[in-house]
Design a protein around this motif. Structure first.
Motif, PDB file in Angstrom:
ATOM      1  N   GLU A  46      -8.369  -0.533 -33.347  1.00  8.75           N
ATOM      2  CA  GLU A  46      -7.027  -0.194 -33.783  1.00  8.75           C
ATOM      3  C   GLU A  46      -6.870   1.318 -33.946  1.00  8.75           C
ATOM      4  O   GLU A  46      -7.836   2.025 -34.262  1.00  8.75           O
ATOM      5  CB  GLU A  46      -6.702  -0.870 -35.116  1.00  8.75           C
ATOM      6  CG  GLU A  46      -7.585  -0.460 -36.267  1.00  8.75           C
ATOM      7  CD  GLU A  46      -7.150  -1.056 -37.601  1.00  8.75           C
ATOM      8  OE1 GLU A  46      -6.158  -1.795 -37.648  1.00  8.75           O
ATOM      9  OE2 GLU A  46      -7.827  -0.761 -38.606  1.00  8.75           O
ATOM     10  N   LEU A  47      -5.641   1.768 -33.738  1.00  9.80           N
ATOM     11  CA  LEU A  47      -5.340   3.183 -33.927  1.00  9.80           C
ATOM     12  C   LEU A  47      -5.398   3.527 -35.415  1.00  9.80           C
ATOM     13  O   LEU A  47      -4.854   2.800 -36.250  1.00  9.80           O
ATOM     14  CB  LEU A  47      -3.955   3.505 -33.383  1.00  9.80           C
ATOM     15  CG  LEU A  47      -3.439   4.913 -33.666  1.00  9.80           C
ATOM     16  CD1 LEU A  47      -4.217   5.939 -32.862  1.00  9.80           C
ATOM     17  CD2 LEU A  47      -1.951   5.010 -33.362  1.00  9.80           C
ATOM     18  N   VAL A  48      -6.040   4.649 -35.721  1.00  8.49           N
ATOM     19  CA  VAL A  48      -6.064   5.160 -37.087  1.00  8.49           C
ATOM     20  C   VAL A  48      -5.089   6.331 -37.219  1.00  8.49           C
ATOM     21  O   VAL A  48      -4.214   6.335 -38.089  1.00  8.49           O
ATOM     22  CB  VAL A  48      -7.482   5.614 -37.476  1.00  8.49           C
ATOM     23  CG1 VAL A  48      -7.485   6.216 -38.874  1.00  8.49           C
ATOM     24  CG2 VAL A  48      -8.463   4.451 -37.393  1.00  8.49           C
ATOM     25  N   ALA A  49      -5.242   7.328 -36.357  1.00  7.12           N
ATOM     26  CA  ALA A  49      -4.380   8.507 -36.421  1.00  7.12           C
ATOM     27  C   ALA A  49      -4.465   9.250 -35.100  1.00  7.12           C
ATOM     28  O   ALA A  49      -5.495   9.204 -34.422  1.00  7.12           O
ATOM     29  CB  ALA A  49      -4.792   9.426 -37.558  1.00  7.12           C
ATOM     30  N   VAL A  50      -3.375   9.930 -34.746  1.00  4.71           N
ATOM     31  CA  VAL A  50      -3.344  10.710 -33.514  1.00  4.71           C
ATOM     32  C   VAL A  50      -2.521  11.968 -33.756  1.00  4.71           C
ATOM     33  O   VAL A  50      -1.589  11.959 -34.568  1.00  4.71           O
ATOM     34  CB  VAL A  50      -2.772   9.887 -32.338  1.00  4.71           C
ATOM     35  CG1 VAL A  50      -1.327   9.491 -32.599  1.00  4.71           C
ATOM     36  CG2 VAL A  50      -2.893  10.634 -31.021  1.00  4.71           C
ATOM     37  N   ILE A  51      -2.901  13.056 -33.064  1.00  2.22           N
ATOM     38  CA  ILE A  51      -2.176  14.318 -33.175  1.00  2.22           C
ATOM     39  C   ILE A  51      -1.978  14.875 -31.780  1.00  2.22           C
ATOM     40  O   ILE A  51      -2.901  14.848 -30.953  1.00  2.22           O
ATOM     41  CB  ILE A  51      -2.938  15.312 -34.083  1.00  2.22           C
ATOM     42  CG1 ILE A  51      -2.116  16.585 -34.286  1.00  2.22           C
ATOM     43  CG2 ILE A  51      -4.322  15.646 -33.537  1.00  2.22           C
ATOM     44  CD1 ILE A  51      -2.663  17.478 -35.418  1.00  2.22           C
ATOM     45  N   THR A  52      -0.779  15.363 -31.511  1.00  2.00           N
ATOM     46  CA  THR A  52      -0.542  15.966 -30.208  1.00  2.00           C
ATOM     47  C   THR A  52      -1.134  17.367 -30.183  1.00  2.00           C
ATOM     48  O   THR A  52      -1.196  18.048 -31.214  1.00  2.00           O
ATOM     49  CB  THR A  52       0.958  16.027 -29.889  1.00  2.00           C
ATOM     50  OG1 THR A  52       1.600  16.850 -30.864  1.00  2.00           O
ATOM     51  CG2 THR A  52       1.576  14.642 -29.898  1.00  2.00           C
ATOM     52  N   ILE A  53      -1.540  17.781 -29.001  1.00  3.17           N
ATOM     53  CA  ILE A  53      -2.150  19.096 -28.852  1.00  3.17           C
ATOM     54  C   ILE A  53      -1.208  20.039 -28.132  1.00  3.17           C
ATOM     55  O   ILE A  53      -1.065  21.201 -28.506  1.00  3.17           O
ATOM     56  CB  ILE A  53      -3.473  18.992 -28.069  1.00  3.17           C
ATOM     57  CG1 ILE A  53      -4.434  18.030 -28.779  1.00  3.17           C
ATOM     58  CG2 ILE A  53      -4.095  20.361 -27.870  1.00  3.17           C
ATOM     59  CD1 ILE A  53      -4.843  18.455 -30.159  1.00  3.17           C
ATOM     60  N   THR A  54      -0.534  19.540 -27.096  1.00  4.87           N
ATOM     61  CA  THR A  54       0.281  20.404 -26.246  1.00  4.87           C
ATOM     62  C   THR A  54       1.674  20.632 -26.796  1.00  4.87           C
ATOM     63  O   THR A  54       2.359  21.535 -26.365  1.00  4.87           O
ATOM     64  CB  THR A  54       0.402  19.797 -24.840  1.00  4.87           C
ATOM     65  OG1 THR A  54       0.886  18.457 -24.944  1.00  4.87           O
ATOM     66  CG2 THR A  54      -0.946  19.792 -24.153  1.00  4.87           C
ATOM     67  N   SER A  55       2.123  19.863 -27.743  1.00  3.02           N
ATOM     68  CA  SER A  55       3.490  20.031 -28.227  1.00  3.02           C
ATOM     69  C   SER A  55       3.582  19.839 -29.735  1.00  3.02           C
ATOM     70  O   SER A  55       3.776  18.730 -30.215  1.00  3.02           O
ATOM     71  CB  SER A  55       4.428  19.072 -27.517  1.00  3.02           C
ATOM     72  OG  SER A  55       4.031  17.739 -27.706  1.00  3.02           O
ATOM     73  N   GLY A  56       3.444  20.896 -30.468  1.00  2.00           N
ATOM     74  CA  GLY A  56       3.832  20.912 -31.871  1.00  2.00           C
ATOM     75  C   GLY A  56       2.897  20.285 -32.889  1.00  2.00           C
ATOM     76  O   GLY A  56       3.087  20.491 -34.083  1.00  2.00           O
ATOM     77  N   THR A  59       2.022  14.122 -35.686  1.00  2.00           N
ATOM     78  CA  THR A  59       0.992  13.166 -36.053  1.00  2.00           C
ATOM     79  C   THR A  59       1.569  11.760 -36.205  1.00  2.00           C
ATOM     80  O   THR A  59       2.764  11.591 -36.451  1.00  2.00           O
ATOM     81  CB  THR A  59       0.305  13.560 -37.362  1.00  2.00           C
ATOM     82  OG1 THR A  59       1.296  13.650 -38.393  1.00  2.00           O
ATOM     83  CG2 THR A  59      -0.394  14.905 -37.244  1.00  2.00           C
ATOM     84  N   ASN A  60       0.683  10.800 -36.077  1.00  2.00           N
ATOM     85  CA  ASN A  60       1.054   9.405 -36.291  1.00  2.00           C
ATOM     86  C   ASN A  60      -0.130   8.708 -36.945  1.00  2.00           C
ATOM     87  O   ASN A  60      -1.281   8.924 -36.530  1.00  2.00           O
ATOM     88  CB  ASN A  60       1.407   8.731 -34.960  1.00  2.00           C
ATOM     89  CG  ASN A  60       1.992   7.354 -35.151  1.00  2.00           C
ATOM     90  OD1 ASN A  60       2.710   7.107 -36.115  1.00  2.00           O
ATOM     91  ND2 ASN A  60       1.685   6.443 -34.242  1.00  2.00           N
ATOM     92  N   TYR A  61       0.138   7.890 -37.959  1.00  8.61           N
ATOM     93  CA  TYR A  61      -0.908   7.226 -38.711  1.00  8.61           C
ATOM     94  C   TYR A  61      -0.667   5.724 -38.774  1.00  8.61           C
ATOM     95  O   TYR A  61       0.480   5.261 -38.803  1.00  8.61           O
ATOM     96  CB  TYR A  61      -0.966   7.741 -40.151  1.00  8.61           C
ATOM     97  CG  TYR A  61      -1.355   9.175 -40.296  1.00  8.61           C
ATOM     98  CD1 TYR A  61      -0.391  10.176 -40.336  1.00  8.61           C
ATOM     99  CD2 TYR A  61      -2.697   9.538 -40.429  1.00  8.61           C
ATOM    100  CE1 TYR A  61      -0.750  11.503 -40.482  1.00  8.61           C
ATOM    101  CE2 TYR A  61      -3.059  10.865 -40.588  1.00  8.61           C
ATOM    102  CZ  TYR A  61      -2.081  11.842 -40.610  1.00  8.61           C
ATOM    103  OH  TYR A  61      -2.439  13.164 -40.763  1.00  8.61           O
ATOM    104  N   ALA A  62      -1.759   4.982 -38.845  1.00  6.22           N
ATOM    105  CA  ALA A  62      -1.639   3.558 -39.160  1.00  6.22           C
ATOM    106  C   ALA A  62      -1.139   3.428 -40.595  1.00  6.22           C
ATOM    107  O   ALA A  62      -1.486   4.247 -41.461  1.00  6.22           O
ATOM    108  CB  ALA A  62      -2.997   2.880 -39.016  1.00  6.22           C
ATOM    109  N   ASP A  63      -0.325   2.413 -40.854  1.00  6.75           N
ATOM    110  CA  ASP A  63       0.210   2.223 -42.198  1.00  6.75           C
ATOM    111  C   ASP A  63      -0.904   2.100 -43.234  1.00  6.75           C
ATOM    112  O   ASP A  63      -0.746   2.552 -44.373  1.00  6.75           O
ATOM    113  CB  ASP A  63       1.085   0.968 -42.238  1.00  6.75           C
ATOM    114  CG  ASP A  63       2.404   1.153 -41.514  1.00  6.75           C
ATOM    115  OD1 ASP A  63       3.047   0.147 -41.184  1.00  6.75           O
ATOM    116  OD2 ASP A  63       2.796   2.316 -41.269  1.00  6.75           O
ATOM    117  N   SER A  64      -2.014   1.511 -42.848  1.00  5.79           N
ATOM    118  CA  SER A  64      -3.101   1.256 -43.793  1.00  5.79           C
ATOM    119  C   SER A  64      -3.790   2.524 -44.285  1.00  5.79           C
ATOM    120  O   SER A  64      -4.514   2.478 -45.283  1.00  5.79           O
ATOM    121  CB  SER A  64      -4.134   0.318 -43.164  1.00  5.79           C
ATOM    122  OG  SER A  64      -4.666   0.894 -41.980  1.00  5.79           O
TER     123      SER A  64
END
Length: 123
Positions: A46-56, A59-64
């Motif tokens: 499952e996805l935990v967290a992600v951050i874009t590198i090329t644009s700004g 971030t996006n996080y799992a609710d948990s």
């Protein structure tokens, strides 16, 4: 060739903290995003967290994990970090670094994975 190398996993008591790091190296033209997934025994990854590198750096996080985990980046080092606070036993899993990377100009953006690092939250 691209490699993602993770570090920072281990054993921690409930309520404790850990910081994971993931460094991308090799033939890299650009990195679209970097993030962390986890897989507990008997469960799907499952996805935990992600951050874009090329644009700004959005971030996006799992609710948990919202409010407990923070993802950040160091673009100069092609490195992403995951600061994990207030850890719970249910956070126990193998954590995998993931990145979408373009190896050359006009080349395809491909998915790359690290080897995984174990995080265990237990007394």
């Amino acid at each position: 060739q691209v490699q993602l190398v993770e570090s920072g996993g281990g054993l921690v008591q409930p309520g404790g903290s850990l910081r994971l790091s993931c460094a991308a190296s090799g033939s890299i033209f650009s990195i679209n995003d970097m993030g962390w997934y986890r897989q507990a025994p008997g469960k799907q990854r499952e996805l935990v967290a992600v951050i874009t590198i090329t644009s700004g750096g959005s971030t996006n996080y799992a609710d948990s994990v919202k409010g407990r985990f923070t993802i950040s980046r160091d673009n100069a080092k092609n490195t992403v970090y995951l600061q994990m606070n207030s850890l719970k036993p249910e956070d126990t899993a193998v954590y995998y670094c993931h990145s979408k990377i373009q190896q050359r100009w006009l080349g395809l953006v491909r998915d790359y994975w690290g080897q995984g690092t174990q995080v265990t939250v237990s007394l």
